[in-house]
Design a protein around this motif. Structure first.
Motif, mmCIF file in Angstrom:
data_model
loop_
_atom_site.group_PDB
_atom_site.id
_atom_site.type_symbol
_atom_site.label_atom_id
_atom_site.label_comp_id
_atom_site.label_asym_id
_atom_site.label_seq_id
_atom_site.Cartn_x
_atom_site.Cartn_y
_atom_site.Cartn_z
ATOM 1 N N PHE A 189 0.843 -1.199 0.000
ATOM 2 C CA PHE A 189 0.000 0.000 0.000
ATOM 3 C C PHE A 189 0.879 1.251 0.000
ATOM 4 C CE2 PHE A 189 -2.685 -3.226 1.936
ATOM 5 C CZ PHE A 189 -3.878 -3.055 1.240
ATOM 6 N N GLY A 190 0.295 2.354 -0.457
ATOM 7 C CA GLY A 190 0.976 3.654 -0.403
ATOM 8 C C GLY A 190 2.365 3.579 -0.997
ATOM 9 N N ALA A 191 3.324 4.215 -0.303
ATOM 10 C CA ALA A 191 4.692 4.293 -0.822
ATOM 11 C C ALA A 191 5.307 2.915 -1.048
ATOM 12 C CB ALA A 191 5.549 5.104 0.142
ATOM 13 N N ILE A 246 1.707 -1.296 6.027
ATOM 14 C CA ILE A 246 1.008 -0.015 6.167
ATOM 15 C C ILE A 246 2.049 1.093 6.404
ATOM 16 C CG2 ILE A 246 -0.806 1.209 7.474
ATOM 17 C CD1 ILE A 246 -1.900 -1.285 6.147
ATOM 18 N N PRO A 247 2.540 1.691 5.325
ATOM 19 C CA PRO A 247 3.521 2.775 5.487
ATOM 20 C C PRO A 247 2.878 3.979 6.196
ATOM 21 C CG PRO A 247 3.378 2.058 3.195
ATOM 22 C CD PRO A 247 2.213 1.455 3.915
ATOM 23 N N PRO A 248 3.704 4.969 6.605
ATOM 24 C CA PRO A 248 3.129 6.157 7.236
ATOM 25 C C PRO A 248 1.977 6.730 6.409
ATOM 26 C CG PRO A 248 5.497 6.194 7.429
ATOM 27 C CD PRO A 248 5.160 5.016 6.569
ATOM 28 N N ILE A 249 0.918 7.133 7.102
ATOM 29 C CA ILE A 249 -0.349 7.491 6.434
ATOM 30 C C ILE A 249 -0.523 9.014 6.340
ATOM 31 C CG2 ILE A 249 -1.490 5.378 7.156
ATOM 32 C CD1 ILE A 249 -2.841 7.073 9.387
ATOM 33 N N GLY A 250 -1.460 9.419 5.523
ATOM 34 C CA GLY A 250 -1.724 10.870 5.423
ATOM 35 C C GLY A 250 -2.872 11.184 4.497
ATOM 36 N N GLY A 251 -4.066 10.734 4.864
ATOM 37 C CA GLY A 251 -5.223 10.999 4.017
ATOM 38 C C GLY A 251 -5.859 12.340 4.317
ATOM 39 N N GLY A 252 -7.086 12.490 3.862
ATOM 40 C CA GLY A 252 -7.839 13.720 4.123
ATOM 41 C C GLY A 252 -7.845 14.633 2.917
#
Lengths: 150, 89
Positions: B8-10, B83-89
């Motif tokens: 996921f993500g990065a 689950i790499p560091p997250i940052g949604g919104g």
């Protein structure tokens, strides 16, 4: 009452009207609709769009936990909450998140709306890849996930 | 045993596929998986420091969709999410 969804941008766009309809009720005197949109500048870079990635199951689970906590932590019992987040590619100005809340009083609505977005930022596994005008793209750094249960 | 790692993500940049398939010994834990992914990235991307930093700051998610600690024991063929560091919104 709670509605949550992760919306694939190829299938549908997030709709403020859907959010407004969901929270509409004569039981509540205060409604707030927050939306986050893709902006053109970040960290001195010109942004063309953002690709959102999501662990859908964990994200929905986190939305439900945040909603349930509002009663214990914020003492807000009566409420209607609509949370949707986009995934996939979004252009500038498109909506990435909608948090709509309806409560009995305005104090509760402001507190609840702010609580939900701040907790999502800390706990919901969603990632952004920004695409720039120079054809480069980067995953944003983000913060290690905070697991409320640990 | 075989363990599938869902990216996921990065972490999606670690492969063209959405999954990494790792060969690990019995009694494997999340800690072993983290080390194995670091080893994989070290070889495939010539020790890319940014990728290794991402792995070290990632959480992991079990097949039952729980965030699990480094001591969590993996079952055979279990699919684990990074689950790499997250940052949604």
């Amino acid at each position: 009452m709670l509605h949550t969804d992760i919306v694939d941008s190829k299938v549908k766009k997030l709709s403020l009207i859907d959010a407004e309809k969901f929270i509409a009720s004569n039981d509540f005197g205060a409604s707030l609709i927050f939306s986050g949109t893709v902006r053109s500048q970040n960290n001195n870079k010109s942004v063309l769009g953002i690709t959102y990635d999501s662990h859908d199951t964990l994200v929905i689970k986190s939305f439900e936990e945040i909603y349930n906590e509002a009663e214990q932590k914020l003492n807000i019992k009566n409420k209607s909450v609509f949370i949707e987040h986009a995934k996939g590619y979004l252009n500038l100005g498109e909506i990435s998140i909608i948090i709509a809340v309806a409560c009995i009083h305005r104090d509760e609505a402001y507190v609840l709306s702010r609580y939900i977005i701040e907790e999502i930022k800390k706990r919901s596994p969603i990632w952004k890849k920004e695409h720039y005008t120079n054809n480069q793209s980067d995953w944003l750094k983000g913060n290690p996930i905070v697991n409320e249960k640990n | 045993m075989k363990v599938k790692i869902e990216l996921f993500g990065a972490a999606r940049d670690f492969s063209d596929q959405s999954l990494l398939e790792l060969d690990l010994g019995q009694k494997t834990t999340i800690k072993d998986i983290r080390n194995k992914i670091i080893q994989y990235v070290d070889q495939k991307f010539y020790g890319n420091e940014n990728y290794i930093k991402i792995i070290n700051s990632s959480a992991f998610c079990s097949e039952k969709n729980n965030i699990v600690s480094d001591n969590y024991k993996i079952t055979n063929n279990e699919k684990i999410g990074i689950i790499p560091p997250i940052g949604g919104g």
